[in-house]
Each structure stands twice: as C-alpha cells, then as structure tokens.
Design a protein around this motif. Sequence first.
Motif, mmCIF file in Angstrom:
data_model
loop_
_atom_site.group_PDB
_atom_site.id
_atom_site.type_symbol
_atom_site.label_atom_id
_atom_site.label_comp_id
_atom_site.label_asym_id
_atom_site.label_seq_id
_atom_site.Cartn_x
_atom_site.Cartn_y
_atom_site.Cartn_z
ATOM 1 N N GLN A 303 0.911 -1.309 0.013
ATOM 2 C CA GLN A 303 0.017 0.015 -0.002
ATOM 3 C C GLN A 303 0.838 1.307 -0.054
ATOM 4 O OE1 GLN A 303 -2.700 0.369 3.394
ATOM 5 N NE2 GLN A 303 -3.436 2.265 2.876
ATOM 6 N N ALA A 304 1.973 1.242 1.028
ATOM 7 C CA ALA A 304 2.932 2.436 0.793
ATOM 8 C C ALA A 304 3.587 2.452 -0.610
ATOM 9 C CB ALA A 304 4.036 1.913 1.910
ATOM 10 N N ALA A 305 4.122 1.414 -1.109
ATOM 11 C CA ALA A 305 4.586 1.339 -2.554
ATOM 12 C C ALA A 305 3.743 1.988 -3.551
ATOM 13 C CB ALA A 305 5.360 0.038 -2.783
ATOM 14 N N ALA A 306 2.398 1.607 -3.351
ATOM 15 C CA ALA A 306 1.529 2.237 -4.372
ATOM 16 C C ALA A 306 1.549 3.598 -4.390
ATOM 17 C CB ALA A 306 0.150 1.430 -4.261
ATOM 18 N N CYS A 307 1.933 4.356 -3.405
ATOM 19 C CA CYS A 307 1.742 5.755 -3.278
ATOM 20 C C CYS A 307 2.844 6.293 -4.672
ATOM 21 C CB CYS A 307 1.997 6.344 -2.037
ATOM 22 S SG CYS A 307 0.899 5.864 -0.756
ATOM 23 N N PHE A 308 3.619 5.539 -4.988
ATOM 24 C CA PHE A 308 5.003 5.919 -5.725
ATOM 25 C C PHE A 308 4.790 5.039 -7.101
ATOM 26 C CE2 PHE A 308 5.842 6.703 -1.295
ATOM 27 C CZ PHE A 308 6.143 8.186 -1.442
ATOM 28 N N PRO A 309 3.686 5.214 -7.756
ATOM 29 C CA PRO A 309 3.283 4.363 -8.853
ATOM 30 C C PRO A 309 4.421 4.226 -10.013
ATOM 31 C CG PRO A 309 1.754 5.709 -8.828
ATOM 32 C CD PRO A 309 2.649 6.050 -7.703
ATOM 33 N N ARG A 310 4.914 5.304 -10.240
ATOM 34 C CA ARG A 310 5.957 5.399 -11.328
ATOM 35 C C ARG A 310 7.210 4.860 -11.070
ATOM 36 N NH1 ARG A 310 2.592 9.619 -10.868
ATOM 37 N NH2 ARG A 310 4.106 10.803 -9.570
ATOM 38 N N THR A 311 7.447 4.238 -9.949
ATOM 39 C CA THR A 311 8.704 3.884 -9.591
ATOM 40 C C THR A 311 8.769 2.300 -9.285
ATOM 41 O OG1 THR A 311 9.351 5.951 -8.484
ATOM 42 C CG2 THR A 311 10.791 4.082 -7.737
ATOM 43 N N LEU A 312 9.789 1.763 -9.964
ATOM 44 C CA LEU A 312 9.878 0.188 -10.022
ATOM 45 C C LEU A 312 9.918 -0.541 -8.566
ATOM 46 C CD1 LEU A 312 10.064 -2.369 -11.817
ATOM 47 C CD2 LEU A 312 12.772 -2.013 -11.732
ATOM 48 N N CYS A 313 10.914 0.120 -7.900
ATOM 49 C CA CYS A 313 11.253 -0.533 -6.510
ATOM 50 C C CYS A 313 11.671 0.468 -5.455
ATOM 51 C CB CYS A 313 12.669 -1.464 -6.925
ATOM 52 S SG CYS A 313 13.137 -2.198 -5.462
ATOM 53 N N VAL A 314 11.028 0.085 -4.295
ATOM 54 C CA VAL A 314 11.084 0.977 -3.075
ATOM 55 C C VAL A 314 11.536 -0.285 -1.775
ATOM 56 C CG1 VAL A 314 9.781 2.868 -3.845
ATOM 57 C CG2 VAL A 314 8.628 0.963 -2.466
ATOM 58 N N GLY A 315 12.056 0.493 -0.887
ATOM 59 C CA GLY A 315 12.091 -0.339 0.287
ATOM 60 C C GLY A 315 11.304 0.359 1.487
ATOM 61 N N VAL A 316 10.558 -0.400 1.850
ATOM 62 C CA VAL A 316 9.465 0.256 2.903
ATOM 63 C C VAL A 316 9.799 -0.373 4.408
ATOM 64 C CG1 VAL A 316 7.140 0.273 3.614
ATOM 65 C CG2 VAL A 316 7.713 0.017 1.205
ATOM 66 N N ASP A 317 9.960 0.799 5.368
ATOM 67 C CA ASP A 317 10.454 0.433 6.704
ATOM 68 C C ASP A 317 9.098 0.369 7.420
ATOM 69 O OD1 ASP A 317 13.023 0.582 6.079
ATOM 70 O OD2 ASP A 317 13.316 2.543 6.880
ATOM 71 N N VAL A 318 8.850 -1.068 7.774
ATOM 72 C CA VAL A 318 7.562 -1.442 8.524
ATOM 73 C C VAL A 318 7.938 -1.504 9.865
ATOM 74 C CG1 VAL A 318 5.595 -2.838 8.707
ATOM 75 C CG2 VAL A 318 6.594 -2.422 6.483
ATOM 76 N N LEU A 319 7.043 -0.692 10.734
ATOM 77 C CA LEU A 319 7.382 -0.503 12.167
ATOM 78 C C LEU A 319 6.230 -1.536 12.897
ATOM 79 C CD1 LEU A 319 7.847 3.265 12.586
ATOM 80 C CD2 LEU A 319 9.664 1.549 12.076
ATOM 81 N N PRO A 320 6.579 -2.886 13.106
ATOM 82 C CA PRO A 320 5.539 -3.573 14.378
ATOM 83 C C PRO A 320 5.727 -3.043 15.534
ATOM 84 C CG PRO A 320 7.853 -4.877 13.909
ATOM 85 C CD PRO A 320 7.782 -3.380 13.150
ATOM 86 N N GLY A 321 4.219 -2.918 16.140
ATOM 87 C CA GLY A 321 3.951 -2.464 17.332
ATOM 88 C C GLY A 321 4.434 -3.536 18.548
ATOM 89 N N THR A 322 4.209 -3.145 19.636
ATOM 90 C CA THR A 322 4.578 -3.964 20.805
ATOM 91 C C THR A 322 3.574 -5.346 20.611
ATOM 92 O OG1 THR A 322 5.164 -2.190 22.166
ATOM 93 C CG2 THR A 322 4.520 -4.534 23.419
#
Length: 375
Positions: A303-322
């Motif tokens: 979902q986060a990567a879909a905010c940048f649809p014209r870019t082939l690849c991104v690295g998403v930092d996902v923060l899991p909660g306690t």
Amino acid sequence: MSPSPSSAAVRFAVVGNPGNRRVTMFTDAVLAAGLPAPRIVAWRDALRGTYGFAPGELVRVDSPGEDPEVDRALRGGGDPTRVEGSALWYRRFTDAVLEVARAAADAGATLLGDPRDIAVLFDKRRCHARLLAAGVPVPPALTAPVRGWDDLKERLRAARMPRAFIKPAHGSSASGVIALEFGRPGRLRATTSVETTADGRLFNSLRVRRYEVEREVAALVDALAGDGLHVERWLPKAAQAGRAADLRVVVVDGRATHAVVRTSRSPMTNLHLGGARGDLAAARAATEAAGLGWDAVTGIAEQAAACFPRTLCVGVDVLPGTGWRRVAVGEVNAFGDLLPRLTGLPGSGAEEQDTYAAQVAAVLRRERHRAAAAA
C-alpha cells in the motif's frame, strides 16, 4: 543463459557510481538474465552534464552515495561524514535527477524511477504526508516547520509527545536522527549517531551515543533545524530476542518480494549502526500468533509503495508495534534494495532471486507485456 527473443532488445543504463556495490550487484543480475551488461553513467559525469542516453535504453537511477567526489558536488564541499548540508544536497540531487529524466526523454529512453516520486521519497515530511493522505498507517507527526530546540520542546509538550524521533527531512541511513525522550522534570535523553566537535560541527559516526545535558541536545537540534526536520511520535516497537525489531520490505513492481528483520539494542535498527538481521520466520509466526497476520504486513508495504506508482522498486520500513499486533510505516526509501545475499519471500515469485534479479525479471515481464500489446 541466452536472451529470449522478447528480452534480446532490452538494454539498461545505470546512473550510479562505477565500482559501487549497488552498481556491481545490479550488473551481475542483468548478466545472469542473459542480457548485455548495462552501460554505466557515472554520477560525477551526470552532475557535470557530460552524458547521454540511447534510444530504447531503460535507465536505472541509483544512489549517489559512497563517493566523496560526488558528495562534495552535492553537499558543497567538506567532510562527507558531516551531517549539515542535507537541504543543499537535496536541491542539487533532485535537480540532477530531473535533468537525467529530461535527457532520457529527449533520447527516447525510459526511466525506471520517476523524478517526482524520488523528490517526495527524499523529503520525509512530504513522504509522510502522501502516505497519510493515502490511508497508510504512519506515526503521528508535527506538521509545521520546527524552528529550533525551544520551538520543538514546546510543540512536543503541546502534542503530549514525550518520546519522538527527530529526523533531518532529507537525511538517509539514520544520518542526524535523534531518538528523544523526556523523563521527570529536567531529565531528558537523546540517542543518536551524531558526534559533535568542539566547534559545534556535527558528524556521523558508527557509534550510537547518548546526550543527557539539555544544552547539548539543544545545540544538536538547533544545528539540524536549518536543513529542515521531520518529527514523529516514537512508537514502541516489537521485540525479538530482547532487541527492538522492525522490518525492511522491498516492493518490486507493486509486489512485496523481499523482507528482512532488523534488530538492535538502540532505537536505531540500521545495520551499519550495530543492528543485526533477525529471524524472519519467527517474525512471521509472531504476526500470525498476534492475529495481525503476515499478509497484513506485506499488504501495508505494498500500500505504501502504491503511493509511488511510477517507480519500479522501493524499500519500505515497517514498524511492528509491541506484541506484533499492529504495524505502521516509518519511511519509504528510493534506494532501499541493498540487501546482499537475501532471496525472495515464499510465494513472491522471487524465491531464488536477490532484490536486483527480481527487478530485472520485473522489467522483462513489463517488456513482454508491452511487446504483446503492440503486436
């Protein structure tokens, strides 16, 4: 492997630093796919304007980091380890990417990363705002510019935010990041990799340190504020083996293909700051046991990567909660694919591929679909 008829005409160019491991690993992936070696356009030449592209080339814009000459050109001279100068770096870098995009378009070449996306990805404030507008869960953040320490302290108090991450708006690799926490009146602690010299200059180091004297913390914040700051609530993270844990999820062409757990005894989990790769299978099991589910984790990254649809690849930092019961997105990285020796997630289609091979395969799929549509 010899190229298939559909891939024989695929030719890559890479704007990067020759000999850099990113460029080398991408080149290896291209060759392994049976394609001609990509043509390398050195960043130092791109910044001078002494370069060009060929019709039909697929142009990958890679990180300009780890080259002192390039850093001096972008940051304006001085020691490449210093923290200040990120706003100037950002302006010069994004201007250069726009020029690369224009040169590619004029030559009939195609960029694999959109310059408008890159401009947002390298501004943490704009990136956070875009994610928030798209409904991606993100940490609460201050919205107006932070003028300095006194302003920051008052606004954190008003927002009831006793623990916060202070991030240079245009920083990367945790450069200049401060994990700030207030205790009882008069007590505070700032955890950061920033080293301060006697004359007040700030430098990145590989050692995470703590500042507990307010005037020292104030000097840090005041020095960083001129380049712009992004300030967000410090969310309590999940733990693994007694260490704070988060996830870097690589999304290629809209699909989460790779993930790594990063663990640390400090608030910063970056691997170059003493972080270590954790147990991905255990993290997946923990999300399932908590009722969140691994599909929700990869879904948030996509979902986060879909905010940048014209870019082939991104690295998403996902923060899991306690307790691994919920997640938020901390950052999305334009050059977040440097994860050596990591193969793809089960069911991703990239099980035997590293992050670079997965990108090459995605481009070949795109080209096959394009050729079929044109037939």
